[in-house]
Design an enzyme around this catalytic site. Structure first.
Site, short mmCIF file in Angstrom:
data_model
loop_
_atom_site.label_atom_id
_atom_site.label_comp_id
_atom_site.label_asym_id
_atom_site.label_seq_id
_atom_site.Cartn_x
_atom_site.Cartn_y
_atom_site.Cartn_z
N GLY A 1 6.95 6.95 1.71
CA GLY A 1 5.93 7.22 2.73
C GLY A 1 4.93 6.07 2.79
O GLY A 1 4.47 5.69 3.87
N HIS A 2 4.61 5.51 1.66
CA HIS A 2 3.76 4.32 1.59
C HIS A 2 4.60 3.22 0.96
O HIS A 2 5.02 3.33 -0.19
CB HIS A 2 2.51 4.58 0.76
N GLU B 1 -6.58 4.33 9.40
CA GLU B 1 -6.75 3.02 8.74
C GLU B 1 -5.72 2.05 9.31
O GLU B 1 -5.00 1.37 8.58
CB GLU B 1 -6.54 3.17 7.22
N CYS C 1 -8.15 1.93 -4.22
CA CYS C 1 -7.04 0.99 -4.06
C CYS C 1 -7.53 -0.45 -3.98
O CYS C 1 -6.88 -1.37 -4.47
CB CYS C 1 -6.21 1.33 -2.83
N CYS C 2 -8.68 -0.68 -3.34
CA CYS C 2 -9.08 -2.05 -3.04
C CYS C 2 -9.52 -2.86 -4.26
O CYS C 2 -9.04 -3.98 -4.43
CB CYS C 2 -10.14 -2.07 -1.95
#
Lengths: 677, 677
Positions: free
Chosen positions: A218-219, A349, A445-446
């Site tokens: 999915g990602h 996003e 995540c970043c």
């Protein structure tokens, strides 16, 4: 596709970064970010949202001990904003999963950054920390090889039932990336073996063979990770599995639609319509080879396109390369911010429609700029064209770095091109936009992604093949090519455009040194050792011949202060210009220019009067710009809202601009990249 | 506050509107909107969302018969987007409530519009329809006087438990408005008696006395409705109840907060914090007399401020008037669109922060412009100042009318000032913006609201007091003042600025005729009968004297094509101008100018070359404008997204503008009010 053009990133073990700009960034990551993130992963940061990342691994490994205490009550938990959280955050259930479904990946990204950092700068304490954590991770792994704490803790019967929204394959991808990096950095293979066991298990479960699952991530990230694992191990199954995921994506019947139907039946809801278009968010609306437009979640897209470029190179696949080239074109001609950011909309996003590049509501996630750098470098590996390096450089010097404070202690997830703090606080349309960086995010995540790209920056600056070394970014360094030739690169980029490469070799070496001619420089000058004349192709100067010790190539890339305009199809930038110098994109900040930045206008006719001067923000030296311009005078408060049109009343004003990556390091204030002309 | 200045709207029974502009609008409402809405209220419009409005009244009156049919299954229902809807819309449960909690109000608004229309144009069939419906409504009313079908059908134990979000007091307000209007139109008092019974019941339940509820409406309108009922009946209790609602709003302890706390306790949730600021949406964050800024849901605000103005007039209350004046100032100086719309943000359908007037994401609800006209007229009733009439006129000729298609068959809820249909379809930030009008809405507040204000437009054009008649809007009409003097007003407004008023009287009459001097006219000329010299005050020309049959006042308001600029604090309008002529705001449409309207620029220096010409859209005659300007040339597709700044390449272009109220009547296309200069 010409295989002779292919190159690969240099092994960063063979590079010592000496560049003052990047060295400072890497030092910040080593000293601040990596230790801080380790604390964060262990929920030891005061005032920050707990991560529960290591908690989950310990819980899965049954290493959390239930603490005996008087009146200990069964902890409660709740599901809030896609996270599972304990009712009492100081008292999590030792056997429960908390956080986002993809919480495991935060650890893997941290290990990857630590691995690169260890290559740049050995650090026994950090390495011991990583080793200890790896022991926990491996203890959590199932006999089968399965390794995702969400399902290990919540029940394995759910595994692989929601590939679309859950992140088991994504976590595998990050596990592989970290395991390969850590193996390359330290030679230790414990995590690598765990990664291979998980990949092997996935390979048993997924594939074209009958009875195997026809799903895909999915990602995305598993694709490029599997290709990386294949290039390390030369085991074909990883190549095949990566290709299967790519070719299966968007194939009919659409797997995500099948999943949704299954779920609808289980839950007694109406089945969804036979329409794959909602899966554009996951780039699963059509076969990847047939995709023409960059759509959906921007980070997912960048990771997918990176995997596609790897596949094109590894399998000499022209149709895959064609898709990569089309998607690249679509991004850079219609969907790229001048800061190197991508993702025009917070809704999903995601990429917005063509030429929709709003400045204030921009999403431009730090991770998305990173994914664009991934994609650009992979395209460079296939075809060394300055166009790819220009965009990679733009992303790395601007949006990637703006994601992190200069002191490495706070981070942006979203990187707007225009900020009015008052609006951010009162306007829900801007609720994704923060005027100051945050300490940590629940969805973190970043920060670790910034850590892993900056610590491995050399792998973006230099690629090589048997007979050639490519210098894509002018990052001061000492490097040893695979043919044994040593090079010293000195550079004043990004602040000035002088660079030189000196060869160190005991024996004469026959090979090519290829130098990118940056797109931002109108009149590049390159001079090789006596008699060597460069060949210019696709924005690279190729010096081919016999190199002797002390041979030197001198490069001069004069940097002008430039005003750039966007295509008039970009409605938000009509009548405005952005100021750049070399690879650096500049911005106005309230700290230098006062409030109401929209009242400022730059005098395009007086660009030759621009002053470049050294300045310092938070102990970081950089160049600031001063441009001639005007400021609109405000009528008195209480004047009528509308009045007869008359040319604006302006007075002359000096406009001070600082690098975009350095914005928001001096407190809260307005910021704007685009200035009225 | 000078009571001698007070005036009241003329009884529209004594006005015959002869104005070609308004007559056409009223005819459209009479022929199209009112019959169509009756069908909609009865769920008989093919392809439109069912209203269930009359269904609910019939259900409450136990008039719905369960239809016998083979295999009849118990109908299901569900709660979707704040509506209760049957699973099968063709098979609603005859005893259940469906739709929004405020569904009853749609009927009342329809009756009110029908009442005004009957005054303008008798129609026995319509009147019989209304009478029949009123019988149903009255049959639904409880013995106690309570009348809200949501709780009658869902259980009376819930009545008055959620004043904040449910709409019992709002529905009472609309019931009173319709009942008074219908009584004034027909002399029939059945609905009026029902309204009084409901109001009496509310008066028993709410008030300052011990044991009575201290709450007030979540959505305002009851206040002004109660004052209207008081002015008809002279019963003080209605005046007192309206004043109680006003003064109780925002008082400590905050009633809505108490409600929330009670609900939290009932549902086992944490109690909300002691913070009244979330209730700014309902204008209940502080005492109304202390409010300084127009905030929250724009329609609610406009209705509240109208009620406050009524209270100030009825009770000669200076502090209430002061609050009205402050809120008025705040709106017109910081929060008013040049189209007369209010409500800058879709988030809460609300006022945004000062000077935030985005064009593409504007909310500018039709009902909010209507509420602004309500407020303006009430301020005019207190102090005849042209400033109030200018804004009222702006709202009525522009945003109120743009809410309805020229043929009366489709409607806008949201009235943006800039539309790009492609963006509306792909950009969720614009999901509230429709590029074409809709047939009907589940939440159908706007269409009947437009019907009720347009059918009673004369009450906005003319007010009077014992010794004076005020002409606020130049709407052609024959009217009889309360002193018996007849006036004929001829006018070419809004297309030209010529008007004349002729007096018809058997006997000489001593009184004042006051004429508004419109703010849009720089050099108004007024001439009375021989020897009568006007007195000018607050933008009105007062002719006072003895009027004889045939006396005439001639008025000339030359109309220029005007370019207006916004205060530079309005970021979105920097460097742009809006084109107006007289009270009409103009816009560019794709139908006349092709796509990419943002490429057009108006030549402010060539305004004297503007051409005004007659045109026709959908059979409606109007004036179009042609202005000199330029069009930016687009680079070829595939050109680089960013390039060195250079002045835009432009070619001369004619810009065609049409009245804003007439936009989107020629298919889907781009529209823009603000044009670059």
């Amino acid at each position: 596709m010409d295989k002779n053009n292919f190159s690969r990133p240099i092994d960063i073990k063979r590079v010592k970064v000496t560049d003052p700009f990047w060295q400072k960034v890497q030092e910040t990551v080593r000293r601040e970010v990596i230790p801080y993130q380790w604390e964060a992963l262990n929920d030891r940061v005061e005032g920050a949202e707990p991560s529960f990342c290591m908690h989950n691994f310990r819980a899965a490994a049954r290493l959390n001990e239930r603490r005996a205490r008087p009146g200990f009550a069964e902890p409660q938990y709740t599901f809030r904003g896609f996270q599972t959280l304990p009712e009492d955050k100081d008292n999590p259930d030792p056997d429960r999963f908390y956080g986002f479904v993809f919480q495991d990946s935060d650890f893997y990204k941290w290990v990857e950054a630590a691995a690169y950092s260890l290559q740049n700068h050995p650090d026994p304490e950090l390495e011991a920390n990583v080793d200890g954590a790896i022991d926990i991770i491996c203890a959590a792994q199932h006999e089968s090889g399965y390794l995702d704490t969400y399902y290990i803790l919540n029940g394995m019967d759910g595994a692989f039932t929601n590939l679309k929204d859950h992140h088991e394959l994504y976590c595998m991808g990050h596990l592989i990336e970290s395991a390969v990096a850590y193996y390359q950095a330290t030679g230790k293979d414990k995590l690598l073996n765990a990664a291979k066991r998980y990949a092997d298990y996935i390979d048993q479960c997924f594939g074209p063979e009958e009875g195997k699952c026809k799903g895909y991530p999915g990602h995305e990230i598993a694709e490029m990770a599997l290709f990386r694992l294949y290039e390390l191990t030369h085991e074909e199954k990883y190549l095949n599995l990566g290709n299967f995921f790519l070719d299966q994506r968007g194939a009919e019947p659409n797997y995500f639609l099948l999943e949704e139907k299954r779920r609808a039946i289980d839950e007694g809801r109406h089945e969804p319509e036979n329409d794959p278009s909602p899966y554009a968010y996951y780039q699963a609306h059509k076969l990847v080879r047939e995709q023409e437009e960059a759509v959906g979640h921007a980070v997912r897209a960048g990771y997918l396109y990176s995997g596609m470029a790897d596949a094109a190179r590894l399998t000499w696949d022209e149709s895959m390369l064609g898709a990569c080239e089309r998607l690249w074109e679509d991004i850079i001609k219609k969907k790229l911010y001048i800061t190197g950011g991508i993702g025009g909309t917070a809704v999903g996003e995601a990429f917005s429609y063509p030429y929709d590049l709003p400045n204030d509501t921009a999403y431009s996630e730090s991770c998305a700029a990173i994914s664009l750098a991934f994609f650009a470098r992979r395209m460079l590996e296939i075809s060394p064209k300055a166009e790819y390096a220009d965009v990679m450089e733009l992303a790395m010097y601007n949006t990637v770095l703006s994601g992190m404070a200069l002191d490495g202690r706070s981070f942006f997830y979203v990187n707007p091109l225009e900020v009015n703090p008052a609006a951010c606080k009162t306007d829900k349309r801007l609720e994704h936009v923060k005027p100051v960086r945050q300490k940590w995010f629940g969805c973190a995540c970043c920060p670790p992604n910034i850590a892993r790209i900056t610590t491995s920056a050399a792998a973006y600056a230099f690629t090589e093949r048997e007979d050639a070394v490519f210098i894509h970014l002018y990052m001061g360094a000492q490097l040893t090519a695979s043919n044994g030739m040593k090079l010293t690169l000195e550079s004043s980029v990004p602040w000035e455009g002088e660079a030189a490469v000196t060869v160190h070799t005991d024996e004469p070496v026959s090979c090519t040194l290829a130098f990118r001619l940056p797109g931002w420089c109108k009149k590049p000058a390159v001079a090789g050792p006596g008699g060597m004349v460069p060949d210019e192709r696709d924005g690279y100067a190729y010096f081919t011949g016999i190199w002797r010790d002390g041979d030197k190539v001198e490069l001069s890339f004069p940097m002008d202060v430039r005003l750039s305009a966007a295509d008039p199809r970009v409605r938000e930038d009509m009548g405005r210009a952005a100021v750049t110098r070399g690879p650096i994109c500049y911005c106005l900040e309230q700290a230098d220019n006062g409030e109401n930045l929209h009242l400022l206008r730059v005098d395009a006719g007086a660009l030759d009067k621009a002053v470049v001067s050294e300045t310092e923000i938070c102990g970081h030296k950089m160049r600031a710009l001063e441009l001639e311009g005007f400021r609109t005078e405000l009528p008195p408060e209480g004047a009528p809202l509308y009045s007869d049109y008359a040319p604006l009343k302006e007075s002359p004003a000096k406009l001070t601009l600082v690098p975009y990556y350095a914005w928001a390091n001096r407190g809260e204030g307005e910021m704007s990249v685009w200035v009225r002309v």
